[in-house]
Design an enzyme around this catalytic site. Structure first.
Site, PDB file in Angstrom:
ATOM      1  N   GLU A  25       0.851  -1.191   0.000  1.00 45.13           N
ATOM      2  CA  GLU A  25       0.000   0.000   0.000  1.00 45.13           C
ATOM      3  C   GLU A  25       0.886   1.239   0.000  1.00 45.13           C
ATOM      4  O   GLU A  25       1.992   1.226   0.560  1.00 45.13           O
ATOM      5  CB  GLU A  25      -0.904   0.000   1.245  1.00 45.13           C
ATOM      6  CG  GLU A  25      -1.745   1.267   1.367  1.00 45.13           C
ATOM      7  CD  GLU A  25      -2.871   1.177   2.395  1.00 45.13           C
ATOM      8  OE1 GLU A  25      -2.937   0.194   3.151  1.00 45.13           O
ATOM      9  OE2 GLU A  25      -3.689   2.122   2.416  1.00 45.13           O
ATOM     10  N   ASN A  70      -6.702   1.667   2.678  1.00 48.33           N
ATOM     11  CA  ASN A  70      -7.431   2.923   2.820  1.00 48.33           C
ATOM     12  C   ASN A  70      -6.988   3.952   1.780  1.00 48.33           C
ATOM     13  O   ASN A  70      -7.779   4.806   1.359  1.00 48.33           O
ATOM     14  CB  ASN A  70      -7.215   3.496   4.228  1.00 48.33           C
ATOM     15  CG  ASN A  70      -7.774   2.584   5.311  1.00 48.33           C
ATOM     16  OD1 ASN A  70      -8.571   1.690   5.045  1.00 48.33           O
ATOM     17  ND2 ASN A  70      -7.350   2.792   6.546  1.00 48.33           N
ATOM     18  N   ASN A 170     -12.157  -0.843  -0.965  1.00 46.16           N
ATOM     19  CA  ASN A 170     -11.486  -1.359   0.236  1.00 46.16           C
ATOM     20  C   ASN A 170     -12.272  -0.967   1.482  1.00 46.16           C
ATOM     21  O   ASN A 170     -12.624   0.209   1.654  1.00 46.16           O
ATOM     22  CB  ASN A 170     -10.076  -0.748   0.347  1.00 46.16           C
ATOM     23  CG  ASN A 170      -9.369  -1.161   1.632  1.00 46.16           C
ATOM     24  OD1 ASN A 170      -8.978  -2.322   1.778  1.00 46.16           O
ATOM     25  ND2 ASN A 170      -9.234  -0.241   2.568  1.00 46.16           N
ATOM     26  N   GLU A 171     -12.557  -1.929   2.328  1.00 44.03           N
ATOM     27  CA  GLU A 171     -13.176  -1.693   3.652  1.00 44.03           C
ATOM     28  C   GLU A 171     -14.247  -0.610   3.604  1.00 44.03           C
ATOM     29  O   GLU A 171     -14.234   0.329   4.410  1.00 44.03           O
ATOM     30  CB  GLU A 171     -12.096  -1.326   4.682  1.00 44.03           C
ATOM     31  CG  GLU A 171     -11.168  -2.468   4.987  1.00 44.03           C
ATOM     32  CD  GLU A 171     -10.249  -2.241   6.203  1.00 44.03           C
ATOM     33  OE1 GLU A 171     -10.142  -1.119   6.698  1.00 44.03           O
ATOM     34  OE2 GLU A 171      -9.637  -3.237   6.641  1.00 44.03           O
ATOM     35  N   TYR A 242      -6.989  -8.446  11.971  1.00 42.54           N
ATOM     36  CA  TYR A 242      -5.696  -8.220  12.632  1.00 42.54           C
ATOM     37  C   TYR A 242      -5.842  -8.639  14.084  1.00 42.54           C
ATOM     38  O   TYR A 242      -6.866  -8.381  14.709  1.00 42.54           O
ATOM     39  CB  TYR A 242      -5.312  -6.743  12.547  1.00 42.54           C
ATOM     40  CG  TYR A 242      -5.035  -6.274  11.126  1.00 42.54           C
ATOM     41  CD1 TYR A 242      -3.823  -6.557  10.508  1.00 42.54           C
ATOM     42  CD2 TYR A 242      -5.989  -5.547  10.417  1.00 42.54           C
ATOM     43  CE1 TYR A 242      -3.560  -6.125   9.209  1.00 42.54           C
ATOM     44  CE2 TYR A 242      -5.727  -5.108   9.113  1.00 42.54           C
ATOM     45  CZ  TYR A 242      -4.516  -5.396   8.517  1.00 42.54           C
ATOM     46  OH  TYR A 242      -4.250  -4.975   7.235  1.00 42.54           O
ATOM     47  N   GLU A 290      -6.428  -9.021   3.809  1.00 42.83           N
ATOM     48  CA  GLU A 290      -5.589  -8.392   4.841  1.00 42.83           C
ATOM     49  C   GLU A 290      -5.673  -9.250   6.098  1.00 42.83           C
ATOM     50  O   GLU A 290      -6.756  -9.421   6.664  1.00 42.83           O
ATOM     51  CB  GLU A 290      -6.062  -6.969   5.172  1.00 42.83           C
ATOM     52  CG  GLU A 290      -5.750  -5.961   4.089  1.00 42.83           C
ATOM     53  CD  GLU A 290      -6.111  -4.534   4.474  1.00 42.83           C
ATOM     54  OE1 GLU A 290      -5.941  -4.189   5.671  1.00 42.83           O
ATOM     55  OE2 GLU A 290      -6.554  -3.790   3.595  1.00 42.83           O
ATOM     56  N   GLN A 349       1.392  -5.981   5.879  1.00 40.48           N
ATOM     57  CA  GLN A 349       1.760  -5.693   4.516  1.00 40.48           C
ATOM     58  C   GLN A 349       3.133  -6.307   4.244  1.00 40.48           C
ATOM     59  O   GLN A 349       3.602  -7.065   5.082  1.00 40.48           O
ATOM     60  CB  GLN A 349       1.763  -4.190   4.304  1.00 40.48           C
ATOM     61  CG  GLN A 349       0.373  -3.588   4.610  1.00 40.48           C
ATOM     62  CD  GLN A 349       0.189  -2.153   4.177  1.00 40.48           C
ATOM     63  OE1 GLN A 349       1.078  -1.504   3.670  1.00 40.48           O
ATOM     64  NE2 GLN A 349      -1.020  -1.626   4.400  1.00 40.48           N
TER      65      GLN A 349
HETATM   66  O1  AHR Z   1      -3.087  -2.528   6.376  1.00 43.70           O
HETATM   67  C1  AHR Z   1      -3.310  -1.291   6.997  1.00 43.70           C
HETATM   68  C2  AHR Z   1      -4.733  -0.799   6.827  1.00 43.70           C
HETATM   69  O2  AHR Z   1      -5.600  -1.679   7.516  1.00 43.70           O
HETATM   70  C3  AHR Z   1      -5.294  -0.794   5.426  1.00 43.70           C
HETATM   71  O3  AHR Z   1      -5.010   0.369   4.730  1.00 43.70           O
HETATM   72  C4  AHR Z   1      -6.770  -0.885   5.671  1.00 43.70           C
HETATM   73  O4  AHR Z   1      -7.454  -1.522   4.615  1.00 43.70           O
HETATM   74  C5  AHR Z   1      -6.890  -1.624   6.979  1.00 43.70           C
HETATM   75  O5  AHR Z   1      -7.727  -0.970   7.860  1.00 43.70           O
END
Ligand code: AHR
Length: 499
Positions: A25, A70, A170-171, A242, A290, A349
């Site tokens: 990203e 994002n 995305n999201e 996460y 992710e 990432q």
């Molecule tokens: O990976 C970091 C961020 O986490 C990404 O930009 C977003 O998609 C997620 O919230």
């Protein structure tokens, strides 16, 4: 007593190699001084760091998602193509960073091509929509003779890139997302964009945004509503997750893989419910685009609290511990155990930003602790994922209820009989496991492990480099069974044969 039972005929399904993807990203130092740093001693003629590319190869990354995250939700892709000297910087609102636009679509796609990595592109459905998405797809995949394809050719690239995988935003469920939408707004836009994109290139695979985490208030309803608009248009639904150790709750953190499995099963069930309603034969698969350990709550101040910065600032550069490596290994077990549903995975990432690879500008590149389980699994997990029966005691966690003390996934290459068995011991005691393989012949020739420790994050390069895989505890082959010993709080990858 813990037993694991395997048989080569009991399979989950083929492992899609795209499950070993990662993510680049425009965030912090992932691109600039991460993969790209002209003037670095290892930089190639295109300005990309060879040391990072070599580590990426060693990591075994098969696919890279780009350009966000994002970031993509306020990105004007046209600003990142054409002569570099004419490109203008813009203020990325997602990470409050001035983006110089030196690296854009062509630089990234040509990097992937040179490195033999499949690209996965995301389109901006935050501030933009159908028009920009279709134009970008035509720019990437179109043949000569139309406006955007001709622009690519004028920019020096004759041959279409043939990008297969496309994320529809995305999201978009997240209130933090620039251009955040409710499920109805997003579902309609994603369906319309996807349909239009297929008119340009019917061979693409499309990913609809699922939930940003299982903890989102809209989780479940979001998937149901979005897929009610998009079911016929998309191939995959995305998942993001996460995990972190919070308030010293080591047990819950070690049980994160169970939460990941529950999440996958719930998303699959939501998609199947829509399929059933429509009496559809189509199965929507999962793009887990992710996932990682991220100290999001405990270490990250939040996007809104970031000052406006330029020149590739250090944002979200989490350093990892041995415990984090064990959890990453365990999360991979969860992905492999659901190989029938998970088609794509992206460790988020790749470099510097919550990443397995770290760099210093003008300096070294090195492996974080989490590099090791990913690289080992990416190398060994070939062929078909097996149904692995694990009978193990469980322990209580505050966040996920009771979770098994031992988890496992296995793959077998049916042509060669090569077996890989991945096992996590989530407890603080060494564990003995009886591996049963009724009606089949099995051998384990050895294994390597990552071990948790109580040292905390390895902040410095030297400390991270001192960490690595260690030999697995010896296995014993008996009459029809194999006895394994698992080190406390460890993730082990065994290799052998099963036929
Ligand atoms: O990976 C970091 C961020 O986490 C990404 O930009 C977003 O998609 C997620 O919230």
């Amino acid at each position: 007593m813990t037993t694991i039972t395997l048989h080569p005929d009991f399979r989950v399904g083929p492992v899609d190699r795209r499950v070993f993807g990662s993510f680049v990203e425009h965030l912090g130092r992932c691109v600039y001084t991460g993969i790209y740093e002209p003037g670095h001693t290892t930089a190639d003629e295109h300005g990309f760091r060879r040391d990072v590319a070599d580590l990426t190869k060693e990591l075994g990354v098969t696919m890279l998602r780009y350009p966000g995250g994002n970031f993509v939700s306020n990105y004007t892709w046209e600003d990142g193509v054409g002569p570099v000297e004419a490109r203008k910087p813009f203020l990325d609102l997602a990470w409050r960073t001035v983006e110089p636009n030196t690296v854009g679509t062509d630089e990234f796609l040509q990097y992937c091509e040179r490195e033999g990595i499949e690209p996965m592109m995301a389109v901006n459905l935050g501030t933009r929509g159908i028009d920009a998405a279709v134009a970008l797809l035509e720019y990437c995949n179109g043949e000569a003779g139309t406006r955007w394809a001709d622009m690519r050719i004028a920019n020096g690239r004759e041959k279409p890139y043939g990008v297969k995988l496309w994320c529809l935003g995305n999201e978009m469920d997240g209130p933090w997302q620039i251009g955040h939408k409710d499920a109805h707004e997003y579902g309609k836009l994603a369906a319309a964009t996807g349909r239009a994109m297929r008119q340009v290139d019917p061979s693409i695979e499309l990913v609809a945004c699922g939930s940003s985490s299982m903890m989102m208030e809209t989780f479940g309803e979001w998937e149901r509503t979005v897929l009610s608009y998009c079911y016929d248009v998309v191939d995959h639904i995305s998942m993001h997750a996460y995990y972190e150790e919070l308030d010293g709750d080591r047990a819950s953190f070690l049980g994160s893989g169970t939460a990941m499995s529950t999440f996958i099963e719930r998303v699959a069930a939501s998609a199947d419910a829509i399929g059933a309603q429509r009496r559809s034969d189509k199965e929507i698969t999962i793009s887990f685009d992710e996932w990682n350990v991220w100290y999001l709550v405990s270490r990250f101040p939040g996007e809104a609290n970031l000052p406006v910065q330029r020149d590739a600032p250090r944002i979200i550069e989490d350093r990892y511990s041995g415990l984090d490596a064990v959890v990453v290994g365990d999360l991979i077990i969860s992905l492999l155990a659901h190989a029938d549903r998970v088609a794509v995975g992206c460790l988020a990432q790749l470099v510097n930003v919550i990443a397995p690879i770290m760099t210093e500008p003008g300096g070294a590149a090195w492996r974080q602790t989490t590099f090791h389980p990913f690289a080992t699994a990416a190398r060994l997990a070939q062929g078909e994922a097996l149904q692995v029966q694990v009978d193990a005691p469980s322990f209580a966690t505050a966040k996920h209820g009771d979770v098994p003390a031992v988890t496992a996934a296995a793959t077998v290459d049916t042509a060669t009989g090569a077996l890989a068995l991945f096992v996590t011991n989530r407890t603080a005691e060494e564990r003995t496991v009886t591996l049963r393989h009724p009606g089949a012949t099995a051998r384990l020739d050895g294994g390597t492990a990552v071990l948790a420790d109580h040292e905390g994050p390895r902040e410095e390069q030297a400390a991270a480099e001192a960490y690595g895989m260690v030999d697995a505890l010896p296995v014993e082959h008996g009459d029809g069974v194999i006895t394994l010993r698992l080190a406390p709080e460890s993730w082990t990858a065994f290799h052998g044969t099963l036929a």
